[in-house]
Design an enzyme around this catalytic site. Structure first.
Site, PDB file in Angstrom:
ATOM      1  N   GLU A 109      44.713  49.138  -4.405  1.00  0.00           N
ATOM      2  CA  GLU A 109      44.339  49.715  -5.691  1.00  0.00           C
ATOM      3  C   GLU A 109      43.377  51.021  -5.550  1.00  0.00           C
ATOM      4  O   GLU A 109      43.070  51.254  -4.707  1.00  0.00           O
ATOM      5  CB  GLU A 109      43.629  48.572  -6.142  1.00  0.00           C
ATOM      6  CG  GLU A 109      43.587  48.696  -7.852  1.00  0.00           C
ATOM      7  CD  GLU A 109      42.377  48.026  -8.629  1.00  0.00           C
ATOM      8  OE1 GLU A 109      41.319  47.621  -7.971  1.00  0.00           O
ATOM      9  OE2 GLU A 109      42.455  47.956  -9.777  1.00  0.00           O
ATOM     10  N   ARG A 117      32.372  50.639  -0.958  1.00  0.00           N
ATOM     11  CA  ARG A 117      33.252  51.505  -1.740  1.00  0.00           C
ATOM     12  C   ARG A 117      32.437  53.023  -1.692  1.00  0.00           C
ATOM     13  O   ARG A 117      33.072  53.848  -1.870  1.00  0.00           O
ATOM     14  CB  ARG A 117      32.813  51.185  -3.181  1.00  0.00           C
ATOM     15  CG  ARG A 117      33.615  49.897  -3.343  1.00  0.00           C
ATOM     16  CD  ARG A 117      33.026  49.177  -4.577  1.00  0.00           C
ATOM     17  NE  ARG A 117      33.628  47.751  -4.976  1.00  0.00           N
ATOM     18  CZ  ARG A 117      34.428  47.662  -6.069  1.00  0.00           C
ATOM     19  NH1 ARG A 117      34.313  47.970  -7.259  1.00  0.00           N
ATOM     20  NH2 ARG A 117      35.027  46.301  -6.179  1.00  0.00           N
TER      21      ARG A 117
HETATM   22  C1  B12 Z   1      32.188  47.113 -17.317  1.00  0.00           C
HETATM   23  C2  B12 Z   1      31.749  46.283 -16.081  1.00  0.00           C
HETATM   24  C3  B12 Z   1      32.493  47.244 -14.994  1.00  0.00           C
HETATM   25  C4  B12 Z   1      32.965  48.531 -14.955  1.00  0.00           C
HETATM   26  C5  B12 Z   1      31.474  49.472 -15.253  1.00  0.00           C
HETATM   27  C6  B12 Z   1      32.035  50.836 -15.743  1.00  0.00           C
HETATM   28  C7  B12 Z   1      30.491  51.623 -15.895  1.00  0.00           C
HETATM   29  N1  B12 Z   1      30.687  52.637 -14.876  1.00  0.00           N
HETATM   30  O1  B12 Z   1      29.575  51.292 -16.330  1.00  0.00           O
HETATM   31  C8  B12 Z   1      33.524  48.864 -13.797  1.00  0.00           C
HETATM   32  C9  B12 Z   1      34.786  48.006 -14.006  1.00  0.00           C
HETATM   33  C10 B12 Z   1      33.829  49.990 -13.127  1.00  0.00           C
HETATM   34  C11 B12 Z   1      32.882  47.530 -12.938  1.00  0.00           C
HETATM   35  C12 B12 Z   1      32.702  47.722 -11.513  1.00  0.00           C
HETATM   36  C13 B12 Z   1      32.204  46.740 -10.835  1.00  0.00           C
HETATM   37  N2  B12 Z   1      31.611  45.642 -11.142  1.00  0.00           N
HETATM   38 CO1  B12 Z   1      31.431  45.237 -13.063  1.00  0.00          CO
HETATM   39  N3  B12 Z   1      31.183  44.573 -14.607  1.00  0.00           N
HETATM   40  C14 B12 Z   1      31.460  45.291 -15.787  1.00  0.00           C
HETATM   41  C15 B12 Z   1      31.233  44.158 -16.847  1.00  0.00           C
HETATM   42  C16 B12 Z   1      32.379  43.314 -17.406  1.00  0.00           C
HETATM   43  C17 B12 Z   1      30.145  44.541 -18.049  1.00  0.00           C
HETATM   44  C18 B12 Z   1      28.811  45.122 -17.776  1.00  0.00           C
HETATM   45  C19 B12 Z   1      28.698  46.016 -19.218  1.00  0.00           C
HETATM   46  O2  B12 Z   1      28.712  47.114 -19.454  1.00  0.00           O
HETATM   47  N4  B12 Z   1      28.038  45.102 -19.983  1.00  0.00           N
HETATM   48  C20 B12 Z   1      27.449  45.724 -21.268  1.00  0.00           C
HETATM   49  C21 B12 Z   1      25.811  45.887 -21.312  1.00  0.00           C
HETATM   50  C22 B12 Z   1      25.455  46.507 -22.481  1.00  0.00           C
HETATM   51  O3  B12 Z   1      25.287  44.800 -20.566  1.00  0.00           O
HETATM   52  P1  B12 Z   1      24.297  45.035 -19.330  1.00  0.00           P
HETATM   53  O4  B12 Z   1      25.212  45.970 -18.259  1.00  0.00           O
HETATM   54  O5  B12 Z   1      24.111  43.506 -18.782  1.00  0.00           O
HETATM   55  O6  B12 Z   1      23.067  45.519 -19.680  1.00  0.00           O
HETATM   56  C23 B12 Z   1      22.235  44.967 -20.644  1.00  0.00           C
HETATM   57  C24 B12 Z   1      21.482  43.857 -20.045  1.00  0.00           C
HETATM   58  O7  B12 Z   1      21.704  43.313 -18.647  1.00  0.00           O
HETATM   59  C25 B12 Z   1      19.969  44.292 -20.031  1.00  0.00           C
HETATM   60  N5  B12 Z   1      19.268  45.207 -18.696  1.00  0.00           N
HETATM   61  C26 B12 Z   1      20.072  45.673 -17.926  1.00  0.00           C
HETATM   62  N6  B12 Z   1      19.070  46.359 -16.949  1.00  0.00           N
HETATM   63  C27 B12 Z   1      17.740  45.853 -17.398  1.00  0.00           C
HETATM   64  C28 B12 Z   1      16.612  46.505 -16.954  1.00  0.00           C
HETATM   65  C29 B12 Z   1      15.657  45.887 -17.575  1.00  0.00           C
HETATM   66  C30 B12 Z   1      14.083  46.417 -17.270  1.00  0.00           C
HETATM   67  C31 B12 Z   1      15.594  45.203 -18.678  1.00  0.00           C
HETATM   68  C32 B12 Z   1      14.584  44.921 -19.615  1.00  0.00           C
HETATM   69  C33 B12 Z   1      16.965  44.724 -19.472  1.00  0.00           C
HETATM   70  C34 B12 Z   1      18.113  45.252 -18.441  1.00  0.00           C
HETATM   71  O8  B12 Z   1      19.839  45.332 -21.077  1.00  0.00           O
HETATM   72  C35 B12 Z   1      21.236  46.093 -20.918  1.00  0.00           C
HETATM   73  C36 B12 Z   1      21.527  46.421 -22.636  1.00  0.00           C
HETATM   74  O9  B12 Z   1      21.845  45.371 -23.331  1.00  0.00           O
HETATM   75  C37 B12 Z   1      30.053  43.061 -16.270  1.00  0.00           C
HETATM   76  C38 B12 Z   1      30.234  41.533 -16.437  1.00  0.00           C
HETATM   77  C39 B12 Z   1      29.676  41.238 -17.929  1.00  0.00           C
HETATM   78  N7  B12 Z   1      28.460  41.366 -18.121  1.00  0.00           N
HETATM   79  O10 B12 Z   1      30.578  40.813 -18.711  1.00  0.00           O
HETATM   80  C40 B12 Z   1      30.623  43.128 -14.720  1.00  0.00           C
HETATM   81  C41 B12 Z   1      29.612  43.022 -13.525  1.00  0.00           C
HETATM   82  C42 B12 Z   1      28.326  43.435 -13.825  1.00  0.00           C
HETATM   83  N8  B12 Z   1      30.178  43.757 -12.402  1.00  0.00           N
HETATM   84  C43 B12 Z   1      30.336  43.224 -11.264  1.00  0.00           C
HETATM   85  C44 B12 Z   1      30.633  43.892 -10.120  1.00  0.00           C
HETATM   86  C45 B12 Z   1      30.310  42.846  -8.809  1.00  0.00           C
HETATM   87  C46 B12 Z   1      31.387  44.777 -10.244  1.00  0.00           C
HETATM   88  C47 B12 Z   1      32.050  45.590  -8.757  1.00  0.00           C
HETATM   89  C48 B12 Z   1      31.136  45.405  -7.531  1.00  0.00           C
HETATM   90  C49 B12 Z   1      33.470  45.288  -8.570  1.00  0.00           C
HETATM   91  C50 B12 Z   1      33.303  43.895  -8.399  1.00  0.00           C
HETATM   92  N9  B12 Z   1      33.092  43.574  -7.035  1.00  0.00           N
HETATM   93  O11 B12 Z   1      33.851  43.082  -9.087  1.00  0.00           O
HETATM   94  C51 B12 Z   1      31.989  46.904  -9.243  1.00  0.00           C
HETATM   95  C52 B12 Z   1      30.555  47.893  -9.198  1.00  0.00           C
HETATM   96  C53 B12 Z   1      30.743  48.828  -8.041  1.00  0.00           C
HETATM   97  C54 B12 Z   1      29.616  49.844  -8.037  1.00  0.00           C
HETATM   98  N10 B12 Z   1      29.567  50.514  -7.342  1.00  0.00           N
HETATM   99  O12 B12 Z   1      28.677  49.626  -8.844  1.00  0.00           O
HETATM  100  C55 B12 Z   1      29.446  41.838 -11.233  1.00  0.00           C
HETATM  101  C56 B12 Z   1      28.135  41.685 -10.998  1.00  0.00           C
HETATM  102  C57 B12 Z   1      27.969  40.464 -10.090  1.00  0.00           C
HETATM  103  C58 B12 Z   1      26.634  39.988  -9.886  1.00  0.00           C
HETATM  104  N11 B12 Z   1      25.794  40.253 -10.422  1.00  0.00           N
HETATM  105  O13 B12 Z   1      26.883  38.843  -9.258  1.00  0.00           O
HETATM  106  C59 B12 Z   1      29.656  41.332 -12.627  1.00  0.00           C
HETATM  107  C60 B12 Z   1      28.465  40.612 -13.357  1.00  0.00           C
HETATM  108  C61 B12 Z   1      31.269  40.657 -13.019  1.00  0.00           C
HETATM  109  C62 B12 Z   1      31.236  39.483 -12.287  1.00  0.00           C
HETATM  110  N12 B12 Z   1      30.829  38.411 -12.912  1.00  0.00           N
HETATM  111  O14 B12 Z   1      31.691  39.556 -11.147  1.00  0.00           O
HETATM  112  N13 B12 Z   1      32.296  46.903 -13.679  1.00  0.00           N
END
Ligand code: B12
Ligand code: B12
Lengths: 484, 160, 484, 160
Positions: C171, C100
């Site tokens: 897309e 990407r």
């Molecule tokens: C919204 C989302 C997107 C949006 C992102 C918009 C944006 N720019 O932020 C869009 C649609 C653009 C997107 C794109 C992609 N996404 Co996305 N996305 C999500 C989704 C649904 C929610 C993420 C989110 O916002 N969560 C809410 C926040 C609050 O939670 P969080 O991110 O987990 O962060 C919290 C914790 O993790 C923690 N945390 C995070 N980091 C750290 C670090 C420390 C030190 C600590 C203590 C805590 C901590 O604290 C945070 C706050 O509470 C997740 C799945 C899910 N979680 O339901 C997938 C997900 C993260 N995406 C995923 C993927 C793969 C992608 C893509 C590569 C597309 C794809 N192949 O499907 C692209 C990414 C391209 C790129 N260059 O990065 C995967 C990752 C897979 C994996 N790890 O195995 C997930 C898990 C979905 C899945 N199950 O496939 N995505």
């Protein structure tokens, strides 16, 4: 022939005499003592009172979740309840099918063999065999209100034992626990036996103990038109009120069409108040229960979860007090704790997501509610006429003559001439009313709706269509269309 | 050669589940098989008495509610006692408590002397075709002209 | 400063010149030949044409299902596609995150290490590295239409390779694949690069090959107000049409409130036709896509399935052409085949159960649609004004000035001043419009709605409320209420 | 004694997921920790340069998109090269591809030299409390007065 039954309160003497026989019908009956039961109920904390939980949910507009669960042995059953408790609001105790038919010896065999093989061979908790002490141990060990859920035409001993052990809600009724559950039990017998149960609850009520009573709403769970289950719910409510019951939860099993399901819940409340107040009652608490899909489930767990979710959605949209929750194992067998938790979690998530969203309202819903009300009024009118004002006599005669008729019921007391089928939008319609005296315009409405479907499928409505509908949800559809 | 097929149908024990029974009745009847439907809550005694009295070719036992393991045991022996030890004996439904490994469930009921065992997802058309063949085979036990079809057990009768 | 971009069709010469550079940017580009690509596309059976499947579904009023999926290696990816195929209508190929960003060397490292450890270490299929032959092998091996799904600001080489290999849908867009996916890419660059992609599709169209184009609807998936994603969809539609694209699927990501979601889909269709026809186009095919919840999911699989089911329901009730399906593994990681199938099965079951049921309609939905339309018109008007009639220039300036503003976007090209929050029913409202020129009455409407919630929660609306909303669905709620 | 806490925050690699980053920023800042937020798509080089330049106490690396296993390796070594080998290093998010056993994921990142590893469901308040303690411990490495709290690994930091 006039049935030997009447909707009048059992006299204290008659009750007392009958009671002796009931308590002697199986050894564990000997331990029942009404005074001790009252004392025990009084000692229960508010947090274990079913009626209190329902009243609070009703006041706050919340929807409570309750699973079904029961296994053969006390320790395992207690563990099961405590495993479920964090995920639900109200606990069940589903009773096994031998106990439901008063076959306590078979239940004992089931207990013994379950002990021997180390896994439950019964499809529920044999509460009578476990007796007052066993049941009391259970009630003490759990932290939520707990209800007896069964399917027992003669549930007198079960009521005596479980209520005196501290259960604070009792499901069932003389019609709803006969027609779908029994084969040869005369309707007047089961009604009479349930008058006993209701009277027992009434006596608790008179001693300041409110026991919740819940007629079994879904009946056979299979293409039951809303008016059919509504009439049963209303009649059982009236019978219960007469015996002194004051806390009622009326139920309905999801039919699958959202407009019809919402209209059904709305009309159920309205109709119940109407008939209860007409009969002179005004000091009762009324709540509602919605049963997630009670027909055959899809075997696949993800698909089953979708069925569960649609039920959760319709229930919350209809603002019911309580949902009886199914599990992803439904099609396969009695669920594990984990499967039960999965059903509860999915339901909770769905309910929570839509809890504050707008309550749907539309002309369709209003029309559907009107149809249901017209149907219920027509049948209730005939029931009262048949019974010459006595609803107990009336309902027995109504079933005898097919004026009341439950689809897919095993009971010989049921005519089985009414045939339901889905319309083109999936609502349950009347294909053949049998002897049920539905108004002409209502029947025309059903006919038109079925006609729409027949036209769109290019086939006549027939029993084949009904069979297709029965198997549809398992095959991932609501309506049993011919293969494309 | 054109000989009719007659079967006894019923739900065993204290089991009230009638919907599947009605559908089986319909499917068998539509296929030209004569059905004596005892309905729900049928005892082993009633099954065997009906089978002997009606001269039936097969008994189709349903158990849906979970007590199948208790209710179905001993049926073959009871048939033998009444001189019908040879009758085709099928069982189907939610035969045991809980979601169990199908192979185990099948083995349990085959052990009890049932000829074939079916899960709820059974394809009825295929089941009925197999039923005819099973009955035919009993009628001319020596011939076995198409017995090969049965060598591999019954998986083809099942939708999954 | 006027951006160096205009919404005019790229000239053949300019395109040809640019093309040479694109195809040389990575070795696999050398294998691309437009004539061969056209021939290959012509040779595809109708059953593999995306546009045909969409047109048929649209005509029959059916809703198609499409999963997301992609792994590092060709053989594994092919197996994944063939595993999914029986459960869906349209196949994806989700591209990994290195590709990407045109980091093909990193993608190669990912491929090599994946081969070494025997499991995919990439979050998608590195299509550029696999090249025309690899992709063609894939297309040949599957039995359904297949689309490239990614998130690539400069997707020119990817488009050349995949389209010439037989993918029939692509897309993305210059805005929707920049703002949510990139950090430092100037908006005019990504728009310019997507004009190239659209022109390439236009050239296929001119050679009789219809390639479907789908702007990425959900953007950041996090509290995106419908008007925001609608403006992006419409602008990208206009940009695509100008380059000769004729088959468009416009998308939207579920916001969670059913009234708002249904209104959003309804207004999207209407608004798109309005702007496309105003701009002089009338020979295009328009379909819609609904993305199940694109924000953070609950970790529990049963709860995740409920989220999936609510999306399936809203999508079908809105009669969309296609649903992009999530999986119960969403919160955890790239789903297994099994998890993906579970999501599809649950979705299918839900869609099937409500497929024929009444399409909801209510005053709420109409009001919500009107608000969205007023918002879109206000912003589009300003975009056209800023660009002096040129939508490409207009949108670049609009983002520069915060006239267009996407919540929670990582791109520096995005102001990030607009702040959304849910109202008391869970609809996404505008807490702070930043510089987005929304009409006064619309803003007052949002303010009132937010005020209702603030009052009911007894706290001021604030960024804390927004944070609570962002985390709500994962915590089993739609609205982030303070703990009771 | 009253000493401030300063951390570098960012999402590593080609990862665009910014929502969690914004929320972490907010939670840390609200807790009185100074946050230098590098946003998304941050290289190891940028992390370490910022940490050294800002004299930060800790680096909090997010990896959400699944390439964490590739992107995060070697970070500790890079810190060491730049004389910050001792800095508190946390990693969190959806660290690897797919739904993997957490113990394995944790071990993988601990092996890479991260001090603690967090899943998405981490309780941020508890994480921040632990962060303060970890920083305190590094500041007075000899004292270790409350190190007992850390003997058992980090499970208490995690919501599940
Ligand atoms: C919204 C989302 C997107 C949006 C992102 C918009 C944006 N720019 O932020 C869009 C649609 C653009 C997107 C794109 C992609 N996404 Co996305 N996305 C999500 C989704 C649904 C929610 C993420 C989110 O916002 N969560 C809410 C926040 C609050 O939670 P969080 O991110 O987990 O962060 C919290 C914790 O993790 C923690 N945390 C995070 N980091 C750290 C670090 C420390 C030190 C600590 C203590 C805590 C901590 O604290 C945070 C706050 O509470 C997740 C799945 C899910 N979680 O339901 C997938 C997900 C993260 N995406 C995923 C993927 C793969 C992608 C893509 C590569 C597309 C794809 N192949 O499907 C692209 C990414 C391209 C790129 N260059 O990065 C995967 C990752 C897979 C994996 N790890 O195995 C997930 C898990 C979905 C899945 N199950 O496939 N995505
Ligand atoms: C509707 C229903 C009811 C209705 C029944 C109404 C009535 N009188 O018929 C009511 C609500 C009354 C009810 C009650 C109970 N039920 Co119930 N019920 C169901 C439900 C939801 C659907 C059954 C149905 O109608 N299916 C549709 C028909 C068409 O399918 P079928 O019955 O499977 O029959 C087909 C096949 O099995 C096959 N087949 C059946 N027999 C045979 C025999 C042969 C030889 C062959 C070839 C094929 C064959 O062909 C049939 C036609 O296609 C099932 C769960 C499910 N399947 O989704 C639970 C279920 C059967 N019930 C169950 C139980 C336990 C009970 C109760 C004991 C209450 C309880 N503890 O929960 C009581 C029974 C009391 C009693 N005395 O029997 C369990 C059985 C558990 C187990 N085996 O482990 C089930 C599986 C639910 C569950 N997962 O817990 N139930």
């Amino acid at each position: 022939m006039t049935p030997e039954i009447a909707n009048t309160r059992l006299s204290d003497d008659a009750f007392a005499a009958e009671r002796r026989g009931v308590l002697q019908s199986w050894p564990t009956g000997a331990a029942v003592d009404f005074g001790a039961g009252v004392a025990r109920q009084q000692s229960l904390p508010e947090s274990k009172r079913f009626s209190a939980a329902l009243a609070q949910a009703h006041a706050e507009g919340r929807t409570l979740l309750q699973p079904r669960a029961g296994v053969a042995l006390l320790r395992e059953h207690t563990a099961l309840m405590n495993g479920l408790s964090p995920h639900c609001d109200l606990l069940p105790t589903t009773v096994d099918a031998y106990t439901r038919l008063n076959r306590y010896e078979d239940a004992q065999t089931g207990i013994d063999r379950s002990r021997a093989v180390g896994t439950s061979l019964l499809n529920g908790f044999p509460a009578v065999n476990h007796g007052v002490d066993g049941c009391a141990t259970l009630v003490d060990a759990v932290d939520k209100p707990i209800q007896v859920r069964h399917g027992t035409p003669d549930a007198r001993l079960l009521a005596e034992i479980t209520l005196s052990a501290g259960f604070s809600s009792y499901e069932g009724g003389g019609i709803s626990y006969n027609i779908p559950y029994a084969k040869t039990v005369p309707l007047q017998d089961s009604i009479r036996h349930w008058q006993y149960c209701d009277r027992l609850v009434g006596r608790y009520e008179e001693h300041g103990i409110r026991i919740n009573r819940e007629p079994f709403g879904p009946l056979t769970g299979t293409l039951v038109p809303p008016f059919v289950s509504h009439v049963v719910a209303i009649v059982e409510g009236l019978l219960a009120l007469e015996q002194g019951v004051r806390c009622l939860t009326l139920g309905y099993g999801q039919a699958g069409n959202m407009v019809q399901d919402i209209a059904a819940m709305r009309s159920l409340r309205k109709l119940a108040h109407h008939y209860f107040q007409d009969a002179g009652y005004d000091d009762y608490a009324l709540s509602t229960v919605f049963h997630q899909w009670m027909g055959g489930f899809p075997e696949d767990e993800a698909q089953a979860t979708a069925v569960i979710c649609l039920g959760a959605l319709a229930a919350r949209q209809a603002r019911v007090t309580k949902i009886i929750v199914k599990t992803p194992h439904e099609a396969s067998g009695v669920p594990t704790l984990e499967a039960n938790i999965a059903g509860l979690r999915a339901t909770r998530q769905m309910v929570n997501m839509i809890a504050d969203q707008a309550r749907p309202d539309s002309a369709d819903i209003a029309e559907e509610a009107e149809i249901i009300e017209a149907e219920v009024h027509a049948v209730m009118r005939r029931i009262y006429r048949l019974g010459r004002g006595d609803v107990a006599q009336g309902i027995v005669l109504a079933f005898e003559q097919g004026v009341m008729d439950v689809p897919f019921a095993p009971a010989q007391a049921n005519a089985g001439s009414l045939i339901p089928v889905r319309d083109n939008r999936g609502a349950v319609r009347i294909f053949d009313p049998g002897n049920v005296p539905l108004p002409k315009d209502v029947l025309a409405f059903h006919r038109d709706k079925i006609g729409e479907r027949a036209a769109s499928e290019g086939r006549e409505a027939s029993f084949d269509m009904v069979v297709d509908d029965v198997r549809a949800i398992s095959a991932s559809k609501l309506i049993g269309r011919p293969a494309a | 050669m054109e000989q009719g097929y007659k079967v006894i149908l019923g739900v065993i024990g204290s089991d009230c589940h009638v919907v599947g029974n009605r559908i089986l009745d319909r499917a068998l009847s539509d296929a030209g098989i004569k059905v004596v439907n005892l309905g729900v809550m049928v005892s082993q005694e009633e099954f065997v008495t009906a089978a002997v009295g009606e001269g039936a070719d097969a008994i189709l036992v349903s158990s849906i509610y979970g007590h199948g393991e208790i209710d179905c045991a001993g049926m073959r022996e009871r048939c033998e006692e009444r001189g019908a030890g040879d009758i085709v004996l099928y069982a189907g439904g939610n035969l045991v408590i809980g979601k169990k490994d199908w192979k185990e469930v099948e083995a349990l009921f085959l052990d009890m002397g049932y000829d074939r065992v079916f899960r709820p997802s059974v394809n009825l058309a295929e089941m009925i075709a197999g039923l005819r063949r099973d009955i035919d085979l009993r009628r001319v036990p020596q011939l076995g002209h198409n017995s090969a079809a049965f060598d591999t057990g019954a998986p083809f009768l099942d939708a999954r």
